[in-house]
Write a protein that holds these residues in place. Sequence first.
Motif, short mmCIF file in Angstrom:
data_model
loop_
_atom_site.label_atom_id
_atom_site.label_comp_id
_atom_site.label_asym_id
_atom_site.label_seq_id
_atom_site.Cartn_x
_atom_site.Cartn_y
_atom_site.Cartn_z
N ARG A 93 -3.12 10.68 -2.50
CA ARG A 93 -1.68 11.14 -2.77
C ARG A 93 -1.19 10.35 -3.81
NH1 ARG A 93 -1.56 12.39 2.76
NH2 ARG A 93 -0.13 10.56 3.22
N VAL A 94 -1.71 8.94 -4.09
CA VAL A 94 -0.85 8.19 -5.09
C VAL A 94 -0.70 8.82 -6.22
CG1 VAL A 94 -1.24 6.08 -6.32
CG2 VAL A 94 -1.73 6.21 -4.00
N ARG A 95 0.28 8.96 -6.79
CA ARG A 95 0.47 9.70 -8.12
C ARG A 95 1.64 9.13 -8.97
NH1 ARG A 95 -3.37 12.12 -7.75
NH2 ARG A 95 -3.69 14.54 -8.01
N HIS A 96 1.15 8.56 -9.88
CA HIS A 96 2.11 7.71 -10.53
C HIS A 96 1.87 7.60 -12.22
CE1 HIS A 96 4.09 4.21 -12.62
NE2 HIS A 96 4.96 4.34 -11.54
N ARG A 97 2.61 7.72 -13.04
CA ARG A 97 2.42 8.02 -14.43
C ARG A 97 1.34 7.00 -14.86
NH1 ARG A 97 4.32 5.87 -19.17
NH2 ARG A 97 4.22 7.47 -20.74
N ASN A 98 1.63 5.76 -14.32
CA ASN A 98 0.37 4.72 -14.76
C ASN A 98 -0.42 4.29 -14.01
OD1 ASN A 98 3.63 4.00 -15.83
ND2 ASN A 98 2.09 3.85 -17.54
N ILE A 99 -0.87 5.33 -13.08
CA ILE A 99 -1.99 5.29 -12.21
C ILE A 99 -2.82 6.08 -12.63
CG2 ILE A 99 -2.90 5.22 -9.97
CD1 ILE A 99 -0.49 3.95 -9.16
N VAL A 100 -4.26 5.73 -13.08
CA VAL A 100 -5.16 6.72 -13.41
C VAL A 100 -5.26 7.95 -12.22
CG1 VAL A 100 -7.79 7.24 -13.82
CG2 VAL A 100 -6.51 5.05 -14.82
N LYS A 101 -5.43 9.26 -12.66
CA LYS A 101 -5.50 10.14 -11.95
C LYS A 101 -6.73 10.53 -11.10
CE LYS A 101 -1.48 12.90 -13.63
NZ LYS A 101 -1.52 11.84 -14.69
N LEU A 102 -6.78 10.59 -9.88
CA LEU A 102 -7.88 10.95 -9.12
C LEU A 102 -8.14 12.41 -8.63
CD1 LEU A 102 -10.35 9.92 -7.27
CD2 LEU A 102 -8.73 9.76 -5.46
N TYR A 103 -8.93 13.15 -9.46
CA TYR A 103 -8.97 14.51 -9.10
C TYR A 103 -9.59 14.93 -7.91
CZ TYR A 103 -7.44 14.90 -13.82
OH TYR A 103 -6.54 14.89 -15.15
N LYS A 118 3.65 -1.30 -28.21
CA LYS A 118 2.65 -0.55 -27.20
C LYS A 118 2.43 -1.70 -26.35
CE LYS A 118 0.40 2.50 -30.40
NZ LYS A 118 0.37 2.18 -31.86
N ARG A 119 2.40 -2.98 -26.72
CA ARG A 119 2.27 -3.83 -25.61
C ARG A 119 3.12 -4.15 -24.66
NH1 ARG A 119 -1.90 -8.36 -28.29
NH2 ARG A 119 -2.80 -6.91 -29.93
N ALA A 120 4.41 -4.25 -25.14
CA ALA A 120 5.65 -3.95 -24.21
C ALA A 120 5.49 -2.92 -23.35
CB ALA A 120 6.85 -4.21 -24.92
N ASP A 121 5.35 -1.81 -24.01
CA ASP A 121 5.05 -0.57 -22.86
C ASP A 121 4.03 -0.66 -21.87
OD1 ASP A 121 7.24 0.74 -24.10
OD2 ASP A 121 6.16 2.16 -25.18
N ALA A 122 3.04 -1.31 -22.29
CA ALA A 122 1.90 -1.54 -21.66
C ALA A 122 2.21 -2.28 -20.28
CB ALA A 122 0.47 -1.87 -22.01
N ILE A 123 2.64 -3.35 -20.60
CA ILE A 123 3.23 -4.36 -19.47
C ILE A 123 4.10 -3.64 -18.40
CG2 ILE A 123 4.58 -6.58 -19.00
CD1 ILE A 123 3.25 -7.40 -21.70
N ARG A 124 5.04 -3.13 -19.04
CA ARG A 124 6.19 -2.00 -18.21
C ARG A 124 5.39 -1.10 -17.40
NH1 ARG A 124 10.82 -0.12 -21.44
NH2 ARG A 124 9.09 1.50 -21.39
N GLY A 125 4.61 -0.39 -17.92
CA GLY A 125 3.71 0.74 -17.41
C GLY A 125 2.96 0.00 -16.06
N VAL A 126 2.06 -1.01 -16.33
CA VAL A 126 1.52 -1.56 -15.15
C VAL A 126 2.49 -2.30 -14.17
CG1 VAL A 126 -0.10 -3.48 -14.48
CG2 VAL A 126 -0.35 -2.14 -16.88
N ALA A 127 3.56 -2.70 -14.58
CA ALA A 127 4.36 -3.26 -13.68
C ALA A 127 4.94 -2.26 -12.61
CB ALA A 127 5.43 -4.04 -14.24
N SER A 128 5.51 -1.17 -13.47
CA SER A 128 5.88 0.12 -12.40
C SER A 128 4.92 0.65 -11.71
CB SER A 128 6.45 1.05 -13.51
OG SER A 128 6.47 2.39 -13.29
N ALA A 129 3.65 0.52 -11.95
CA ALA A 129 2.68 1.37 -11.15
C ALA A 129 2.40 0.39 -9.90
CB ALA A 129 1.36 1.53 -11.86
#
Length: 862
Positions: free
Chosen positions: A631-641, A679-690
């Motif tokens: 059920r984990v669903r987050h923009r920055n987590i790879v989707k499991l189908y 992109k790097r700043a976004d990536a860091i923020r994305g991982v943090a948010s996940a």
Amino acid sequence: MSLILYQIILCLTLVPSVASFMAQSEAHALLAWKRSLNSIQYQSYLDSWNNSVTSPCLWVGITCNKAHRVSEINLELVGLKGTLDNFSFQSFPHLTQLILSNNRIYGAIPSDIGFLYNLTILELSGNDISGTVPPSFTNLTNLARLDLSKNRISGEVDTLFSLFNNGISFIHLASNNLTGHLPSSIGRYANLEDLDLSYNQINGSIPGEIGELENLTILDLSNNILKGSIPHELTKLQNLIRLRVSNNQLTSPVPHLRILSLNELWMSRNRLDGPIPSELNELWNLSMLDLSNNLFNNSIPSWLSNLTFLTYLDLGGNQIDGYIPPEMGNLVYLRQLMLSKNKLSGPIPKSLSNLGNLQNLSLSNNQISGSIPSEIGNQLPNLLNMDLSSNQLDGEIPQTLGKCSKLNYLDLSTNNLSGPIPANFKNLNQLGKLNLSYNLLSGEVPFSSTDMPGLYSIDFSYNNFDIQFHPLTSFSPTAFIGNGRRNVSIAAIKHPSNLNIGKTEVAAFVVAVPVALTVFLVIVFAALVVISVLHKRPKKREEENEVLIEMRKADLFSVWNNDGKILFDDIVEATGNFDDLFCIGMGGNGSVYEAELPSGQVVAVKKFHPMEDESRLDDAGFMNEIPTLTRVRHRNIVKLYGFCSHPRCMLLVCEYMVRGSLADVLVNDERAMEFDWVKRADAIRGVASALSYMHHDCKPPIVHRDVSCGNVLFDANFKACISDFGMARLLNPDSSNETRVTGTFGYIAPELAYTMRVTEKCDVYSFGVVALEVIMGRYPGEFISTASHSSGGQSMKLKDVLDQRLPIPTDEVAKKIVVAMRVALACVRDNPKSRPTMQQVTIDLSTQNSLSIPDDPFSHDT
Ligand SMILES: *[C@@H]1O[C@H](CO)[C@@H](O)[C@H](O)[C@H]1NC(C)=O
Ligand SMILES: *[C@@H]1O[C@H](CO)[C@@H](O)[C@H](O)[C@H]1NC(C)=O
Ligand SMILES: *[C@@H]1O[C@H](CO)[C@@H](O)[C@H](O)[C@H]1NC(C)=O
Ligand SMILES: *[C@@H]1O[C@H](CO)[C@@H](O)[C@H](O)[C@H]1NC(C)=O
Ligand SMILES: *[C@@H]1O[C@H](CO)[C@@H](O)[C@H](O)[C@H]1NC(C)=O
Ligand SMILES: *[C@@H]1O[C@H](CO)[C@@H](O)[C@H](O)[C@H]1NC(C)=O
Ligand SMILES: *[C@@H]1O[C@H](CO)[C@@H](O)[C@H](O)[C@H]1NC(C)=O
Ligand SMILES: *[C@@H]1O[C@H](CO)[C@@H](O)[C@H](O)[C@H]1NC(C)=O
Ligand SMILES: *[C@@H]1O[C@H](CO)[C@@H](O)[C@H](O)[C@H]1NC(C)=O
Ligand SMILES: *[C@@H]1O[C@H](CO)[C@@H](O)[C@H](O)[C@H]1NC(C)=O
Ligand SMILES: *[C@@H]1O[C@H](CO)[C@@H](O)[C@H](O)[C@H]1NC(C)=O
């Protein structure tokens, strides 16, 4: 008599007092300016400028003429910060030299500069001066030497030239913001010897009148937006030593430049096409020739080997084909030979071994074949950098390369080299960067970090090395991914030149392993081992097919995606029944396949090897948690189908991440540069948010336990996603959370070495390492301990640790990177209690504006 005497005495006393009065007004003017400067910046350098010493002639940086009047002010590189607004130009009519280069002077050049009638030398380069050059510049009729380069001066270059006197001989205006076009009146500055207008935005064409500047020895028009072709009148410049027109939009033809004095010719990054101009064949004095990154085609002309004084030759990034002529071996003074990114084919000529002065050899990205001549190692003792990557070289790495003891950078990646790394590689003790990835190399790694103390970057991935106990333990394990495969031919299939880049990436996968089944699996696997020991291998494929048939019947497969079910049969078909051809990556516990479903959707399918790792037994309580994980669903987590939980064939179906992992991106210079600061700043923020979502929004919280640069993946738009939850576990408030240490070496929080207690703070630590890696462009290694222990002590400049492949960030991005750096350093603190939570991290990363960030953050200490 006494009257005369009196008059003499009067004269003797009066004359000096007039002079000293003038000197005093100069002293006051200098002191007034000193007061206007930022005193912290110059610190003690200007201490001698004080009231108790009335004659400024004794002050540092000041030279006086015989009349004790200030004639030269030379304060280069002394940290001055301030403007020229409070500099009283009127007070210095005798000034001939004003040199304030390489300070932090900002603001505009005041119009009052027109009072320096006697000025011959004005050097203000390397400051932060903006605005336009004032019209009063026309008053500087004695100016011979002007250097305003490396500022932010704007204005049209033709207007600017109209302010210069005809006698000027030296004009450096490089690296400013000048626009407009070069005036045809440029021919009247007949004394010009050195003209540098590079790094501006000058447009239009190069006027032929420039050919009238017969005394010109240096002409640099590079890095502008000049169009048209190079005027043939330049041939008149028979004193020219250096001609630089690189990085413009110039087009062919190249004129017949019969300038025998020419030493340096830089024409890279234009739109010059056709064969390499034979007009250059008479430039016998040429020592540096750069024709790179144009559209030149045909083969390397044989006359080139007549330019025997060449020390630097760059023909890279063109469309040159044919063989490398063996005559190149005549260019014995060559120190740099760059032929990369062309269409060259055939072998590396043995004659290149005559180039005993060679320091840099780059032949990468061609179609060069054959083996690496052993002569190269024997006879090129001065080689520092060698890049033979992305060719079709085969055979073994010659033993002799181990004799190039000065080698600092060696890239042999993406060829078909086979066999072992020569044992004498351990003599390459100057090596800093070694890339052997994507070959067919095998055997053990014959050297350790102590043999190569300067080694900072390695890539052994995608070979067939025996890496179980490799001695380079201080490096990120991702440098070794794609090794230890049973089937060597996969390397050939994966050879990037056979597939487009996206498909060669390691794909995404989410691992949500039902551990109860793992227990069963281990038992089954143990049984299989017994069976296979008894029966040996050949039945394996048959068995697998049986399993698949069995699974179809059993309907244990649970796969879904947004628009319904993905059929198991489709996956089997799309992967050619899990054929190696579709394999895009192999890890310790399984293989990843790319599957294009009938709908056109591309997914990644991870198929697990039966697991031998008993550590998973510890996680038995995890079994019940799989519904949560799915059920984990987050923009920055790879989707499991979906997943298949059959004990003998465990599959996971997930979002396909085209750009592969953070490790893949950072190891490749081209991709690393595409991965810019935004992109790097976004990536860091994305991982943090996940991670924040997993720790604080999931009930109960989920700890990932294996955040590393191999588990952060990118989609086509560089959106970063966390993957591989193979070791993730839920944090149950009541359970002890004690566990065996798992995770990726180098990213594991230090406390796990003694507490065995997994908390969210372990992920925070790993996140910190990953964030540092994103900022630095490489695994931070010892930087973690030095930075976290040396608060205040031995400080280092942030800009020195930033990924040097990217330009230093500016403005808003710069602030984001500074904040990210601070946060990352807080995350890797030894004491888990003093690390922030992921929630705090996400807040800090998104509210950077409220923090105090210096305007120019990169000249300050971390
Ligand atoms: C600089 O000069 C301006 C007037 O031109 C004056 O207002 C200002 O106070 C001076 N600044 C300093 C620091 O002396
Ligand atoms: C002024 O300069 C003199 C000579 O360099 C020095 O001895 C003195 O301490 C200075 N005075 C001040 C107030 O800085
Ligand atoms: C220029 O310098 C000379 C000698 O130093 C001096 O005689 C002359 O007055 C100066 N020019 C001006 C305009 O001050
Ligand atoms: C430039 O020189 C003219 C006369 O030669 C003088 O009137 C004017 O004030 C000067 N301009 C400046 C800004 O010094
Ligand atoms: C350079 O000049 C252009 C227009 O002339 C302007 O838009 C731009 O902001 C300037 N850049 C800098 C760094 O001053
Ligand atoms: C050159 O630049 C000037 C000013 O920046 C602009 O007005 C002009 O249109 C440009 N010319 C060309 C040919 O681009
Ligand atoms: C070039 O320089 C020479 C010597 O420095 C000088 O005599 C000659 O006048 C200069 N030529 C021009 C056109 O200024
Ligand atoms: C070629 O270079 C040499 C040495 O730098 C120099 O003496 C000679 O004058 C140059 N030849 C020409 C034609 O300028
Ligand atoms: C080389 O480039 C020229 C100019 O672009 C083109 O006309 C010619 O066909 C090219 N030759 C080859 C062999 O590609
Ligand atoms: C190279 O130079 C030699 C002697 O200077 C000359 O005979 C030969 O023709 C030249 N080769 C080319 C290709 O220009
Ligand atoms: C060798 O080439 C590389 C890349 O082309 C460059 O970064 C490096 O500065 C060169 N080394 C020397 C000694 O010039």
